[in-house]
Design a protein around this motif. Structure first.
Motif, short mmCIF file in Angstrom:
data_model
loop_
_atom_site.label_atom_id
_atom_site.label_comp_id
_atom_site.label_asym_id
_atom_site.label_seq_id
_atom_site.Cartn_x
_atom_site.Cartn_y
_atom_site.Cartn_z
N LEU A 188 9.51 -69.04 15.58
CA LEU A 188 10.86 -68.70 15.13
C LEU A 188 11.90 -68.93 16.22
O LEU A 188 13.04 -69.30 15.93
N SER A 189 11.51 -68.73 17.46
CA SER A 189 12.41 -69.01 18.57
C SER A 189 12.73 -70.50 18.64
O SER A 189 13.88 -70.90 18.82
N GLU B 124 10.39 -62.28 7.23
CA GLU B 124 10.07 -61.39 6.11
C GLU B 124 8.92 -61.91 5.27
O GLU B 124 8.16 -61.13 4.68
N SER B 125 8.77 -63.24 5.21
CA SER B 125 7.66 -63.79 4.43
C SER B 125 6.31 -63.45 5.06
O SER B 125 5.28 -63.51 4.39
N MET C 1 15.26 -63.06 20.96
CA MET C 1 14.74 -62.62 19.67
C MET C 1 13.63 -61.59 19.86
O MET C 1 12.79 -61.72 20.74
N THR C 2 13.66 -60.57 19.01
CA THR C 2 12.59 -59.58 18.96
C THR C 2 12.03 -59.52 17.55
O THR C 2 12.78 -59.32 16.59
N LEU C 3 10.73 -59.72 17.46
CA LEU C 3 10.04 -59.66 16.17
C LEU C 3 9.24 -58.37 16.14
O LEU C 3 8.52 -58.05 17.09
N ARG C 4 9.35 -57.61 15.05
CA ARG C 4 8.69 -56.30 14.99
C ARG C 4 8.13 -56.04 13.59
O ARG C 4 8.56 -56.68 12.62
N ASP C 5 7.19 -55.11 13.52
CA ASP C 5 6.66 -54.73 12.22
C ASP C 5 7.54 -53.65 11.60
O ASP C 5 8.53 -53.20 12.19
N GLU D 237 11.24 -72.28 1.41
CA GLU D 237 9.87 -72.64 1.07
C GLU D 237 8.89 -71.63 1.65
O GLU D 237 7.91 -71.25 1.00
N ALA D 238 9.15 -71.20 2.88
CA ALA D 238 8.29 -70.19 3.51
C ALA D 238 8.33 -68.88 2.74
O ALA D 238 7.30 -68.21 2.56
N TYR D 239 9.53 -68.50 2.28
CA TYR D 239 9.70 -67.24 1.56
C TYR D 239 9.10 -67.29 0.15
O TYR D 239 8.43 -66.35 -0.29
N ASP D 240 9.34 -68.39 -0.56
CA ASP D 240 8.89 -68.50 -1.96
C ASP D 240 7.42 -68.85 -2.09
O ASP D 240 6.73 -68.37 -3.00
N GLU D 241 6.93 -69.71 -1.18
CA GLU D 241 5.56 -70.20 -1.30
C GLU D 241 4.58 -69.49 -0.36
O GLU D 241 3.38 -69.76 -0.40
#
Length: 254
Positions: free
Chosen positions: A14-15, A40-41, A57-61, A93-97
Motif C-alpha cells: 500500500l505504501s 478494508e478489503s 502510513m499506519t495499517l492496523r486491525d 477490483e480489490a474491494y469487489d473481487e
C-alpha cells in the motif's frame, strides 16, 4: 499467515501503491480513499499522513491491537492520467473481487510497467496543442509551434538527465520565449504579442494548481499548501525565463 507478517506485506504494498498515485498527479483525498479501500478489503484500517515528498502510513486491525507503519518516498514518475485511472480501478477490483495480495501486486506491476507514449509523439502533440491557442493567427501559430517543440524537447531531455526541476523550467521558458520573440524581432505577422505570450503556456502547472486547491478544500491543508507552493515556484521560474528573453531582446522597451 501470521497477522504481523500480513500487516507488514500489505503495508509495504500500500505504501508503494499510494506513492505511485501521488507521483502521477492524483489529489490527496482520492489517494486516501483508494488506499483505504484496498486495506478494508483485507479487513484492516489505514491512516495516512501525506507530504510533498513522502507518505507516512499506519495499517492496523479493527481493535488497534496490531499495527505496522511505513515511510516511503514519492517516486519521480511524472503526470500520467492512464496510470491514475488504472490504479484507481485496481482499488475497486480489490474491494469487489477480494483479490489476494499476490494478485494485487501482479496487476499493480503490470500497470506501472506499461511503456509510456513515445516521447516524439508527445512532443509533436504538445506543440500542436500549444500552437492551437493561436490558430486564428497563422504566422503566430507557426512561431508558437516551433517554440513549443524546442522548449518541450529541452525540458524532456533535461528531465531525463535528472536536472533540478526549477532550473529546467527556467531554461525551457527562456528557450521557448526566445523563439517566440522572433515575431517581434523579425516583424512577422500582426500579432507578435500572441506568439510570445503563448510560447510558454505549455509549462503552466495546471494539474498541481488544481490539486492544491482541491486538497485544501478537502481538508488536506498541509499537502495542498505544499503543492500550491511548488506550483507557484514553477510559475516564478517561467516568469524568470520569460524576463530573461525580454531583457536580452529589449522587447520590453519597444
Amino acid at each position: 499467515m501470521d497477522i504481523h507478517q500480513e500487516l507488514k506485506e500489505l503495508s509495504k504494498f500500500l505504501s508503494e501503491y499510494s506513492t505511485s498515485l501521488m507521483a502521477v498527479g492524483v489529489q490527496t483525498s482520492r489517494i486516501v480513499r483508494n488506499t483505504s479501500r484496498i486495506a478494508e478489503s483485507f479487513g484492516f484500517f489505514c491512516d495516512m499522513t501525506i507530504f510533498q515528498k513522502t507518505i507516512i502510513m499506519t495499517l492496523r486491525d479493527a481493535d488497534n491491537s496490531h499495527s505496522y507503519s511505513t515511510v516511503n518516498k514519492i517516486k519521480p514518475m511524472g503526470l500520467n492520467f492512464a496510470i491514475n485511472s488504472a490504479l484507481s480501478t485496481l482499488s475497486w477490483e480489490a474491494y469487489d473481487e477480494h483479490l489476494s495480495l499476490s494478485e494485487l501486486q501482479r496487476r499493480y506491476h503490470e500497470i506501472v510497467s506499461k511503456p509510456r507514449e513515445s516521447k516524439w509523439l508527445v512532443l509533436i502533440l504538445v506543440a500542436f496543442a500549444n500552437a492551437s491557442f493561436c490558430r486564428l493567427f497563422f504566422i503566430s501559430m507557426g512561431i508558437v509551434f516551433v517554440a513549443t517543440l524546442a522548449g518541450f524537447f529541452v525540458r524532456t531531455e533535461l528531465m531525463g538527465r535528472h536536472w533540478n526541476h526549477l532550473a529546467i523550467f527556467i531554461i525551457s521558458s527562456f528557450i521557448a520565449s526566445m523563439i517566440g520573440s522572433t515575431g517581434y524581432l523579425m516583424h512577422w505577422g500582426d500579432t507578435p504579442d500572441m506568439a510570445l505570450g503563448t510560447s510558454v503556456l505549455y509549462l503552466i502547472p495546471g494539474v498541481p494548481l488544481i490539486n492544491a486547491i482541491m486538497d485544501i478544500i478537502d481538508g488536506h491543508v498541509l499537502a495542498g499548501t505544499s503543492r500550491f507552493i511548488n506550483a507557484c515556484l514553477l510559475i516564478i521560474c517561467i516568469a524568470i525565463g520569460l524576463s530573461m528573453t525580454l531583457l536580452i531582446t529589449g522587447i520590453s522597451t519597444l
